[in-house]
Design a protein around this motif. Structure first.
Motif, mmCIF file in Angstrom:
data_model
loop_
_atom_site.group_PDB
_atom_site.id
_atom_site.type_symbol
_atom_site.label_atom_id
_atom_site.label_comp_id
_atom_site.label_asym_id
_atom_site.label_seq_id
_atom_site.Cartn_x
_atom_site.Cartn_y
_atom_site.Cartn_z
ATOM 1 N N ILE A 97 29.320 37.306 59.467
ATOM 2 C CA ILE A 97 28.608 36.722 58.327
ATOM 3 C C ILE A 97 29.338 37.170 57.067
ATOM 4 O O ILE A 97 29.157 38.279 56.573
ATOM 5 N N GLU A 98 30.185 36.307 56.551
ATOM 6 C CA GLU A 98 31.031 36.620 55.396
ATOM 7 C C GLU A 98 31.326 35.325 54.646
ATOM 8 O O GLU A 98 31.701 34.323 55.265
ATOM 9 N N PRO A 99 31.121 35.291 53.342
ATOM 10 C CA PRO A 99 31.458 34.078 52.593
ATOM 11 C C PRO A 99 32.909 33.664 52.804
ATOM 12 O O PRO A 99 33.812 34.502 52.811
ATOM 13 N N ARG A 100 33.108 32.359 52.977
ATOM 14 C CA ARG A 100 34.449 31.812 53.201
ATOM 15 C C ARG A 100 35.104 31.351 51.900
ATOM 16 O O ARG A 100 36.263 30.954 51.918
ATOM 17 N N VAL A 101 34.364 31.377 50.792
ATOM 18 C CA VAL A 101 34.923 31.019 49.490
ATOM 19 C C VAL A 101 34.518 32.096 48.488
ATOM 20 O O VAL A 101 33.550 32.820 48.713
ATOM 21 N N GLU A 114 24.091 28.973 50.217
ATOM 22 C CA GLU A 114 24.512 29.875 51.287
ATOM 23 C C GLU A 114 25.372 29.148 52.311
ATOM 24 O O GLU A 114 26.388 29.676 52.786
ATOM 25 N N ALA A 115 24.957 27.947 52.670
ATOM 26 C CA ALA A 115 25.740 27.180 53.638
ATOM 27 C C ALA A 115 27.136 26.915 53.107
ATOM 28 O O ALA A 115 28.134 27.032 53.835
ATOM 29 N N ALA A 116 27.240 26.565 51.807
ATOM 30 C CA ALA A 116 28.555 26.332 51.205
ATOM 31 C C ALA A 116 29.386 27.603 51.205
ATOM 32 O O ALA A 116 30.598 27.571 51.477
ATOM 33 N N PRO A 124 30.502 22.263 54.544
ATOM 34 C CA PRO A 124 30.592 21.309 53.444
ATOM 35 C C PRO A 124 29.211 21.022 52.866
ATOM 36 O O PRO A 124 28.193 21.145 53.542
ATOM 37 N N VAL A 125 29.203 20.659 51.596
ATOM 38 C CA VAL A 125 27.982 20.174 50.956
ATOM 39 C C VAL A 125 27.877 18.686 51.265
ATOM 40 O O VAL A 125 28.763 17.906 50.921
ATOM 41 N N HIS A 126 26.817 18.285 51.932
ATOM 42 C CA HIS A 126 26.677 16.898 52.373
ATOM 43 C C HIS A 126 25.763 16.137 51.427
ATOM 44 O O HIS A 126 24.687 16.611 51.058
ATOM 45 N N ILE A 165 28.998 12.057 52.529
ATOM 46 C CA ILE A 165 30.228 12.713 52.081
ATOM 47 C C ILE A 165 30.129 14.206 52.382
ATOM 48 O O ILE A 165 29.161 14.857 51.980
ATOM 49 N N PRO A 166 31.128 14.782 53.057
ATOM 50 C CA PRO A 166 31.180 16.239 53.212
ATOM 51 C C PRO A 166 32.146 16.826 52.169
ATOM 52 O O PRO A 166 33.363 16.684 52.280
ATOM 53 N N LEU A 167 31.610 17.474 51.154
ATOM 54 C CA LEU A 167 32.421 18.066 50.089
ATOM 55 C C LEU A 167 32.581 19.557 50.347
ATOM 56 O O LEU A 167 31.597 20.293 50.405
ATOM 57 N N THR A 168 33.805 20.013 50.479
ATOM 58 C CA THR A 168 34.095 21.433 50.646
ATOM 59 C C THR A 168 34.485 21.992 49.286
ATOM 60 O O THR A 168 35.511 21.600 48.720
ATOM 61 N N VAL A 169 33.677 22.885 48.749
ATOM 62 C CA VAL A 169 33.898 23.360 47.387
ATOM 63 C C VAL A 169 34.845 24.552 47.373
ATOM 64 O O VAL A 169 35.011 25.260 48.375
ATOM 65 N N ALA A 170 35.446 24.773 46.195
ATOM 66 C CA ALA A 170 36.402 25.867 46.047
ATOM 67 C C ALA A 170 35.722 27.211 45.847
ATOM 68 O O ALA A 170 36.271 28.254 46.207
ATOM 69 N N ARG A 171 34.525 27.203 45.276
ATOM 70 C CA ARG A 171 33.836 28.466 45.004
ATOM 71 C C ARG A 171 32.346 28.193 44.783
ATOM 72 O O ARG A 171 31.921 27.041 44.711
ATOM 73 N N VAL A 172 31.586 29.292 44.669
ATOM 74 C CA VAL A 172 30.141 29.227 44.456
ATOM 75 C C VAL A 172 29.789 30.201 43.346
ATOM 76 O O VAL A 172 30.323 31.318 43.295
ATOM 77 N N VAL A 173 28.898 29.775 42.429
ATOM 78 C CA VAL A 173 28.398 30.686 41.395
ATOM 79 C C VAL A 173 26.894 30.861 41.565
ATOM 80 O O VAL A 173 26.189 29.951 42.008
ATOM 81 N N LEU A 174 26.422 32.043 41.209
ATOM 82 C CA LEU A 174 25.022 32.410 41.369
ATOM 83 C C LEU A 174 24.529 33.097 40.105
ATOM 84 O O LEU A 174 25.319 33.683 39.361
ATOM 85 N N GLN A 175 23.228 33.030 39.875
ATOM 86 C CA GLN A 175 22.596 33.954 38.934
ATOM 87 C C GLN A 175 21.683 34.874 39.730
ATOM 88 O O GLN A 175 21.427 34.641 40.911
ATOM 89 N N ASP A 176 21.201 35.933 39.097
ATOM 90 C CA ASP A 176 20.564 36.984 39.891
ATOM 91 C C ASP A 176 19.211 36.579 40.463
ATOM 92 O O ASP A 176 18.837 37.036 41.547
ATOM 93 N N PHE A 177 18.431 35.710 39.766
ATOM 94 C CA PHE A 177 17.142 35.325 40.331
ATOM 95 C C PHE A 177 17.313 34.562 41.639
ATOM 96 O O PHE A 177 16.505 34.706 42.556
#
Length: 959
Positions: free
Chosen positions: A121-125, A235-237, A242-244, A83-95
């Motif tokens: 090189i620029e985030p798409r979401v 990073e890939a997302a 897509p997240v596979h 399944i290739p899931l294309t997500v709407a956004r990404v969240v991160l913590q600092d570590f």
């Protein structure tokens, strides 16, 4: 991203109208179900995945066959489709976010070296990073602890925070929630998640995300699809990939009945964790259903969803229902946002928690909420639940049980020995320290501080305890670290905060603190007593993990508990007191005070709940992210420019993953020799349940360790070491810290005289002349690299369990490890290994390195399928020290065609960078799925701004 291809399911595009705001369009699942009837009984979580695949079908990365395959999902079937899931956004913590930002900056540097525009090189979401992992509990028990700890945090992390500020100006889609606002998952629950996103062309779609923290699943309690991934997959997302993942089994957990009086959501989640671990849900979606699930509040649901990594599932999902909508309104989301989500879910048939009989689940597990009892979990794993009435007896039993059986291997007669600790000076101390003493009691972690029910319960218990005259012993280090500022506001309005403060539970920080090992130091005299006498002392915390050496390197027993039980055990001061048959303590005039005397009733908690869900309070608190982030943050000055200049720093260094990068892929094509591993030495022989904390610790850095020695060589004083987690932006530190956990046991080393094993990151290095030397794993790995000798790791069950930290895979790669052979892998770490170009290989059932009699003296050859066919047979050849050879089969745990492509390119990051820099519409097309049978004939707030996205051919934003 305009593809020029007509949408193959354009006939599913429909309009819908929210009660407030403009009409929108959606790719209709009910319309799709007319072609694929199975969609109607598909689990809700899978239908949300299907919507993404349907909407993002561009005939390049997401194809018509992907839609057809998923739309015909069967509850029981072999799982071979990707399944290739294309997500709407990404969240991160600092570590995890700082090294991710370093990778993006390194990608820009590599692009510039090749003469390409770094701005490619620029985030798409949209990407939101919440700084929550850096505050430590250095000061505690006083009302100025928060201020003092934050000042220390900024002093230690100025270079990291300046780097984050560079990222904020360099990337238009990258935003930061500064330190002091809360924990990423609670901030996500209360603020970042807005419900529905809207493209510029009016197409709306549900919120979906991945996060670079394993407890991202907490958002599943709000009906949002999301889970944790490693930083490299994140990073890939971000960059439009897509997240596979393989089509999953979906386990329905049907909840019935009611929680009994006195039981909390914490007791429930510890029970669920125990039972689902036993049910082997690793790698599966878990979806809660039934009337019991409908009765749970959204904070209770979020607590259950949060610990999905602990029970092994990819997600712990609750569909959207009326309680979800009420929670969104109560936490300050606008009527337009709430109305849009309600209308969208109604139009898609996604509103409401179904009964198990209405859905085709792969398996249904039943849990009667009335069977849940007050519990703790520990002392080493979150799935090891202990009913409160058995805690004291269990501790005594484990004290004398062998380490191999999960115990501490100590003589039973030494359990009750006492050791006097005396100190004079600014903080005088005169206490007796014993085995079983509670030395840390921490109300911490988003798992529980996001839940007003248990936080109000802790405050009420503290109030009753103070009124009864109970006090906390001076050997207990107490702290309160809420996941958002709103928590202290409602505790104060309810009149409970002063009682918590009187018992020493003052606010130490708004961040992860003790839950991730940022517990700070114990009193030096207590630390010496523990080390000198090898005491087994305890921490009790309202967190989600209690792995060895995670909470504090000197505390061997760590127990997870609800916030009110944390306060109760802090009052008791020891795990050896049975709180069901003995008093918690003695109050005024020596009167015995029992747990039942101070435990709050559900009516008392409910009477205060109105303080906790007040929309204007949430809106005001989070408005300050932009308007008033605090002087400590605004005073940080970051560099400017599209590219980062990489000044000399022991915190931030250009990662080596793009050294010598070229647009042409390396020789890992089908049949290429580099897919094989020849003449490898064994770097470690490890047991079961090796966590990512074992592999890549986050806590303190020992000055005698390879990382400590390197920092001192750079002129860094011991007092300024900070932690491994804070230094994840520097590969020199992190590579030296890989397998450096003080509790890891390399079973290659000979047993100690008492039958135990030497702890710490050590191994036996074997020279070309046959010589053997005990070295740190880092030093041995570097020697093998100078000989161009590959290395391998062997392990048991559940290898890589725990946090999503990508450095557990990055460090493995930089040590020169070419493959990990284990009896089983946890989902995220297996994916991270592939993403870093390290082969994961799995023993067949019944095989293990122990059954093969490996001792570390062998040479290993590994030959996977030359085409890297997912989950295909591989061969391992063992050459023993006496020259005899043995061969056996393994399973290649590259699970999807896309993962095979990642591996051939040397990992996800080179794969994605080649795709971004190569000319044309896309030099790296998605691997084509197998054809599906054709049915009848045949769409905010975030600190990050909206951006062009792989979600659509137009601009993305939140509805």
């Amino acid at each position: 991203m305009t593809t020029g291809h007509p949408h193959p399911f354009a006939d599913t595009l429909r309009s819908f109208r929210p009660p407030i705001g403009p009409a929108g369009q959606l790719y209709s699942l009910p319309a799709l179900s007319r072609h694929f009837p199975r969609v109607r009984r598909m689990p809700v979580s899978l239908r949300i995945v299907l919507e993404s695949v349907l909407r993002c079908c561009d005939s390049i990365k997401v194809t018509e066959n992907h839609v057809r395959q998923l739309a015909q999902w069967q509850a029981q079937a072999p799982r071979t489709d990707e399944i290739p899931l294309t997500v709407a956004r990404v969240v991160l913590q600092d570590f995890t976010g700082v090294p991710l930002l370093a990778d993006l900056a390194a990608m820009r540097s590599a692009a510039a070296r090749l003469g390409a525009d770094p701005r490619l090189i620029e985030p798409r979401v949209p990407v939101d990073l919440v700084v929550d992992h850096s505050v430590m509990v250095d000061h505690y028990g006083t009302r100025d602890a928060l201020d003092l700890n934050m000042k220390l945090e900024f002093q230690r992390n100025q270079e990291r925070y300046a780097f984050l500020k560079w990222g904020m100006q360099a990337f238009s889609t990258f935003g930061v929630v500064p330190p002091g606002f809360g924990i990423v998952h609670q901030v996500n629950l209360e603020y970042l998640a807005r419900g529905i996103h809207r493209r510029a062309d009016g197409v709306c779609y549900p919120d979906t995300l991945v996060g670079t923290d394993s407890h991202t699943t907490m958002i599943n309690g709000l009906g949002v699809l999301g889970w944790g991934v490693g930083g490299i997959e994140g990073e890939a997302a971000m960059l439009g990939e897509p997240v596979h993942f393989l089509t999953p089994d979906v386990v329905g957990v049907e909840l019935t009945g009611h929680l009994r009086e006195g039981c909390t959501a914490t007791d429930l989640v510890l029970t669920v964790t125990e039972r689902l671990r036993q049910a082997h849900v690793v790698g599966k979606f878990v979806e809660f259903c039934g009337e019991g699930a409908r009765r749970l509040s959204v904070p209770d649901r979020a607590t259950l969803a949060n610990m999905a990594p602990e029970y092994g599932a990819t997600m712990g999902f609750f569909p959207v229902d009326d309680k979800t909508l009420a929670y969104l309104a109560g936490t300050g989301r606008s009527p337009e946002e709430v109305g849009a989500l309600q209308a969208y879910c109604q139009a898609q048939g996604l509103l409401g928690i179904p009964a198990a009989s209405e859905i085709d689940y792969s398996e249904v597990l039943l849990l009667d909420l009335g069977t849940v009892t007050p519990s703790l979990a520990g002392p080493k794993r979150p799935q090891d639940r202990i009913e409160i009435g058995r805690v004291a007896r269990s501790f005594a039993d484990l004290y004398a049980s062998p380490v191999s059986a999960g115990g501490f291997g100590r003589p039973a007669a030494s359990l009750l020995t006492s050791h006097r600790v005396h100190a004079v000076g600014a903080t005088p101390l005169d206490v007796a320290v014993r085995n079983g003493d509670v030395l840390i009691a921490a109300i911490t972690s988003c798992t529980n501080t996001s839940n007003p029910g248990v936080m109000l319960a802790a405050g009420l218990l503290a109030k009753k305890a103070v009124e009864a005259g109970l006090k906390i012993a001076p050997h207990v280090k107490t702290s309160l670290a809420p996941g958002s500022r709103v928590v202290t506001q409602y505790l104060a309005r309810a009149g409970l905060l002063p009682y918590l403060e009187e018992l020493g539970f003052t606010v130490a920080g708004y961040g992860c603190t003790t839950c991730i090992g940022n517990a700070g130091d114990l009193a030096p005299e207590i630390s010496k007593a523990i080390s000198r006498n090898d005491l087994v002392c305890a921490a009790v915390l309202s967190g989600n993990r209690n792995f060895e050496a995670r909470i504090h390197p000197l505390l061997k027993a760590n127990f997870l508990a609800s916030p009110p039980l944390v306060v109760a055990y802090a009052l008791a001061g020891t795990m050896l007191r049975d709180l069901m048959t003995e008093p918690v303590g003695r109050g005024r005039s020596g009167k015995e005070v029992w747990l039942g005397d101070i435990w709050p009733t559900s009516e008392e908690i409910d009477a205060l709940m109105h303080h906790a869900l007040d929309g204007p309070t949430y809106r005001a608190a989070y408005a300050r992210v932009q308007s008033d982030p605090g002087l400590l943050w605004t005073d940080i000055q970051g560099p400017c420019g599209v590219r980062y200049d990489w000044p000399a720093s022991s915190y931030i260094a250009e990662p080596p993953f793009f050294e010598g990068f070229a647009l042409a892929a390396p020789d890992r094509a089908a049949g290429g020799p580099s897919v094989q591993v020849t003449g490898a030495r064994i770097l470690a022989l490890l047991g079961d349940s090796i966590t990512t904390d074992h592999i890549s610790p986050a806590g303190s850095i020992d000055e005698a360790s390879p990382a400590g020695r390197w920092l001192q060589s750079q002129g860094v004083r011991k007092i300024d070491f900070n932690s491994y987690g804070a230094r994840r932006g520097n590969h020199e530190v992190m590579t030296r810290g890989t397998f450096a956990n003080v509790r890891i046991r390399n079973l290659m080393l000979a047993p100690l005289p008492d039958g135990g094993r030497e702890e710490g990151g050590l191994t036996l290095w074997r020279g070309l002349d046959g010589g053997v030397e005990k070295l740190s794993i880092f030093d041995a790995a570097m020697r093998y690299q100078t000989q161009s000798r590959p290395t391998v790791i062997f392990a048991g069950e559940e290898y890589g369990t725990g946090s999503s930290r990508d450095w557990a895979a990055k460090g493995t790669r930089l040590l020169g490890v070419r493959a990990v052979v284990a009896r089983s892998f946890e989902r995220i770490h297996r994916s991270n290994l592939v993403g870093m170009g390290v082969l994961p290989l799995q023993f067949h059932a019944g095989d293990s390195w122990q059954s093969l009699g490996l001792d570390g003296s062998e040479m290993i050859d590994l030959v996977p399928d030359p085409n890297l066919q997912p989950q295909s047979e591989a061969t391992m050849a063992i050459t023993r020290a006496d020259g005899t050879r043995q061969a056996l089969g393994l399973t290649l745990r590259i699970d999807t065609p896309t993962e095979a492509a990642y591996y051939r390119h040397g990992g996800i990051l080179p794969y994605v960078l080649r795709g971004l820099l190569a000319p044309g519409p896309g030099p790296i097309p998605a691997p084509a799925p197998a054809p599906a049978p054709a049915p009848a004939p045949a769409p905010a707030p975030a600190s990050a701004s909206s951006s062009a996205s792989g979600n659509s051919p137009t601009t993305e934003g939140r509805a």
